[in-house]
Design an enzyme around this catalytic site. Sequence first.
Site, mmCIF file in Angstrom:
data_model
loop_
_atom_site.group_PDB
_atom_site.id
_atom_site.type_symbol
_atom_site.label_atom_id
_atom_site.label_comp_id
_atom_site.label_asym_id
_atom_site.label_seq_id
_atom_site.Cartn_x
_atom_site.Cartn_y
_atom_site.Cartn_z
ATOM 1 N N ASP A 33 0.826 -1.211 0.000
ATOM 2 C CA ASP A 33 0.000 0.000 0.000
ATOM 3 C C ASP A 33 0.863 1.265 0.000
ATOM 4 O OD1 ASP A 33 -2.358 1.393 -0.040
ATOM 5 O OD2 ASP A 33 -2.739 1.227 2.119
ATOM 6 N N HIS A 50 2.399 3.536 -9.036
ATOM 7 C CA HIS A 50 2.179 2.112 -9.331
ATOM 8 C C HIS A 50 3.372 1.533 -10.093
ATOM 9 C CE1 HIS A 50 -1.706 2.355 -7.600
ATOM 10 N NE2 HIS A 50 -2.233 3.108 -8.547
ATOM 11 N N LEU A 144 10.087 -20.734 -4.528
ATOM 12 C CA LEU A 144 9.027 -19.869 -3.986
ATOM 13 C C LEU A 144 7.746 -19.932 -4.829
ATOM 14 C CD1 LEU A 144 8.304 -17.289 -2.119
ATOM 15 C CD2 LEU A 144 9.029 -15.963 -4.112
HETATM 16 C C1 IPE Z 1 -5.493 -2.733 -0.127
HETATM 17 O O1 IPE Z 1 -5.129 -1.414 -0.308
HETATM 18 C C2 IPE Z 1 -5.556 -3.441 -1.445
HETATM 19 C C3 IPE Z 1 -4.277 -3.656 -2.114
HETATM 20 C C4 IPE Z 1 -3.100 -3.364 -1.621
HETATM 21 C C5 IPE Z 1 -4.366 -4.292 -3.403
HETATM 22 P P1 IPE Z 1 -6.225 -0.269 -0.482
HETATM 23 O O2 IPE Z 1 -5.488 0.984 -0.662
HETATM 24 O O3 IPE Z 1 -7.213 -0.640 -1.520
HETATM 25 O O4 IPE Z 1 -6.954 -0.321 0.942
HETATM 26 P P2 IPE Z 1 -7.788 0.764 1.720
HETATM 27 O O5 IPE Z 1 -8.807 1.310 0.779
HETATM 28 O O6 IPE Z 1 -6.839 1.820 2.162
HETATM 29 O O7 IPE Z 1 -8.368 0.035 2.882
HETATM 30 C C1 IPE Z 2 -1.468 0.237 -3.418
HETATM 31 O O1 IPE Z 2 -1.289 1.602 -3.426
HETATM 32 C C2 IPE Z 2 -1.745 -0.329 -4.770
HETATM 33 C C3 IPE Z 2 -3.089 -0.877 -4.929
HETATM 34 C C4 IPE Z 2 -4.078 -0.815 -4.063
HETATM 35 C C5 IPE Z 2 -3.370 -1.536 -6.182
HETATM 36 P P1 IPE Z 2 -2.525 2.602 -3.424
HETATM 37 O O2 IPE Z 2 -2.918 2.884 -4.831
HETATM 38 O O3 IPE Z 2 -3.637 2.110 -2.565
HETATM 39 O O4 IPE Z 2 -1.854 3.887 -2.787
HETATM 40 P P2 IPE Z 2 -2.494 4.867 -1.753
HETATM 41 O O5 IPE Z 2 -3.020 4.060 -0.614
HETATM 42 O O6 IPE Z 2 -3.596 5.597 -2.459
HETATM 43 O O7 IPE Z 2 -1.379 5.770 -1.347
HETATM 44 MG MG MG Z 3 -4.082 2.365 -0.630
#
Ligand code: IPE
Ligand code: IPE
Ligand code: MG
Length: 254
Positions: A33, A50, A144
Amino acid sequence: MFFRNKNISIENDKILKEIDMNKIPKHIAMIMDGNGRWAKKRNLPRSFGHKAGVETIREIVKTCSKLGVKYLTLYAFSTENWKRPADEVSTLMNLLVEYLKGELEELNKNNVIINYIGDISALPDICQKELLNSHSKTKYNTGLTLNLALNYGGRDEIIRAVKQICTDISKNNMDIEKIDEKLISNYLYTSNMPDPDLLIRTSGELRISNFLLYQIAYTELWFTDVYWPDFKPYHLYKAIIDYQKRDRRFGTVK
Ligand code: IPE
Ligand code: IPE
Ligand code: MG
């Protein structure tokens, strides 16, 4: 900053020595995240976060493989992530295809099995094709297992399992009394895999966000404020060292 410093490898070597190689977690799960916030901090579009996040995936997969981790489950796209803007969803899907195409050879060399969990039938055809291709080309490897959680939701997984169990009961007269913890595990996407020993979430959020709800009953949790694109092997080593210091009691007294 520590990682821009040329002493990185020395620091990594130092910290590596603190790891007990006989107590490496068998299964590590990661909620990757913070890509969006990483980009925002740099005044860049979220897509750049990303892209940077994919580099972290490459490095972390290799590191886990070298450490002898048996299963690495990466939360890449949740059942809730469809609620994001369409262009962000399509960036994520394109990056998945790029990653699989670009890394297949290297992962194969590293003896990695590419696997996925979640309902991939909802993903664009090209993603499904690449996933199936990567899986079939790596399934006989013995190192793995890399589980990419895609269109994955813990609740969705449980609903599917319940439906399948009900179907099997009605069709085959399976005995209701046979339903126990193990049987339910066997109906999940992670059947035949041990539950995660360690779950890591980056970016400072202290929640599970619908990840592996059934499987993490006794998983050790480790959180860091570091955004996913900044997460380095060094942080993984730290998480493992912390994990190794913990007393896993599983409800008993020691
Ligand atoms: C969780 O992250 C999902 C992934 C890492 C794929 P999100 O960014 O979607 O989660 P929330 O919305 O902060 O809970
Ligand atoms: C995690 O990073 C990637 C996915 C959920 C696919 P985010 O896109 O959720 O990044 P933040 O949480 O908005 O910073
Ligand atoms: Mg996120």
